[in-house]
Design an enzyme around this catalytic site. Structure first.
Site, PDB file in Angstrom:
ATOM      1  N   GLY A  46      -8.729  -8.374  61.691  1.00  0.00           N
ATOM      2  CA  GLY A  46      -7.373  -8.119  60.891  1.00  0.00           C
ATOM      3  C   GLY A  46      -7.687  -7.042  59.805  1.00  0.00           C
ATOM      4  CD  GLN A  51      -9.733  -5.438  54.372  1.00  0.00           C
ATOM      5  OE1 GLN A  51      -8.983  -5.790  55.301  1.00  0.00           O
ATOM      6  NE2 GLN A  51     -11.162  -5.642  54.663  1.00  0.00           N
ATOM      7  CB  CYS A 108     -14.163  -9.768  54.427  1.00  0.00           C
ATOM      8  SG  CYS A 108     -12.948  -8.516  53.741  1.00  0.00           S
ATOM      9  CG  LEU A 109     -13.670  -5.280  59.122  1.00  0.00           C
ATOM     10  CD1 LEU A 109     -12.543  -4.653  59.670  1.00  0.00           C
ATOM     11  CD2 LEU A 109     -14.734  -5.308  60.005  1.00  0.00           C
ATOM     12  CG  HIS A 150      -9.258 -12.926  55.303  1.00  0.00           C
ATOM     13  ND1 HIS A 150     -10.706 -13.210  55.324  1.00  0.00           N
ATOM     14  CD2 HIS A 150      -9.272 -11.582  55.155  1.00  0.00           C
ATOM     15  CE1 HIS A 150     -11.395 -12.189  54.940  1.00  0.00           C
ATOM     16  NE2 HIS A 150     -10.686 -11.218  54.949  1.00  0.00           N
ATOM     17  CD  GLU A 151      -6.413  -9.464  57.075  1.00  0.00           C
ATOM     18  OE1 GLU A 151      -6.497  -8.623  56.157  1.00  0.00           O
ATOM     19  OE2 GLU A 151      -7.397  -9.859  57.748  1.00  0.00           O
ATOM     20  CG  HIS A 154      -7.915  -8.446  52.148  1.00  0.00           C
ATOM     21  ND1 HIS A 154      -9.166  -7.901  51.297  1.00  0.00           N
ATOM     22  CD2 HIS A 154      -8.339  -8.657  53.356  1.00  0.00           C
ATOM     23  CE1 HIS A 154     -10.084  -8.059  52.036  1.00  0.00           C
ATOM     24  NE2 HIS A 154      -9.955  -8.528  53.181  1.00  0.00           N
TER      25      HIS A 154
HETATM   26 NI    NI Z   1     -10.966  -8.974  54.869  1.00  0.00          NI
END
Ligand code: NI
Length: 193
Positions: A46, A51, A108-109, A150-151, A154
């Site tokens: 995701g 991000q 998380c990236l 989670h998204e 963000h």
């Molecule tokens: Ni993340």
């Protein structure tokens, strides 16, 4: 398509509340495609627009489990997940209903190399617009339910770190301050959200 650079904690864009999208333009559709390529390349399941530096309410998701060769393993999806057409490009996603409790080891990236259990709702119903401006309505559990929560976090300027205990969060934050991130760190990325 292009691979975009992923913003990492503590960049300011990750803390901002992202703006709603009022028109799905060709340039936003191409941004969504670039985000998907960036997510697959990471690899992750995701990615939200903040991000990659855009403070707008857009996220892409493909939570299908894959084997070591990148092949999709449909047998690992829940019945509800199996009804979903991946990948998802979600404009202005909103959660309408949530139920149940589950804990999942999230990465998380934007916080590479760190994986911690986070409590989430087990089942969610959410809506968004697709690139064709048609409304997408999804009821799901499994990894997709965790990922959409989670998204959307963000998009609201929140990271999974914000769900941890105060002690754990400050431990991780001081570790990041001291060591930064290892760009070659791949640990936990296959599930990074
Ligand atoms: Ni993340």
């Amino acid at each position: 398509v292009a691979i975009l650079s992923i913003k990492k904690y503590p960049e300011a864009v990750l803390k901002a509340v992202a703006k709603p999208i009022d028109e799905i333009t060709p340039s936003l559709i191409s941004l969504a495609n670039d985000m998907l390529e960036t997510m697959y390349a990471a690899p992750g399941v995701g990615l939200a627009a903040p991000q990659v530096g855009y403070s707008i309410r857009l996220a892409v998701i493909d939570t299908r489990y894959r084997d070591d060769f990148g092949r999709v393993e449909p047998e690992k999806l829940t019945d509800l997940e199996r009804e979903v057409t991946f990948p998802l490009k979600l404009f202005n996603p909103v959660i309408l209903k949530k139920d149940g409790k589950v804990s999942f080891d999230e990465g998380c990236l934007s916080v590479p190399g760190y994986v911690e259990p986070v409590k989430r709702f087990e089942y969610v119903e959410f809506e968004a617009y697709g690139p064709d401006e048609k409304k997408i309505s999804i009821s799901t559990d499994g990894l997709l339910a965790i990922c959409i929560q989670h998204e959307i976090d963000h998009l609201n300027g929140k990271l999974f770190l914000d769900h941890l205990s105060h002690i754990k969060r400050s431990m991780i934050k001081s570790k990041i301050k001291k060591n930064g991130f290892d760009d070659n760190e791949r640990e936990g990325r296959s599930h990074a959200l």
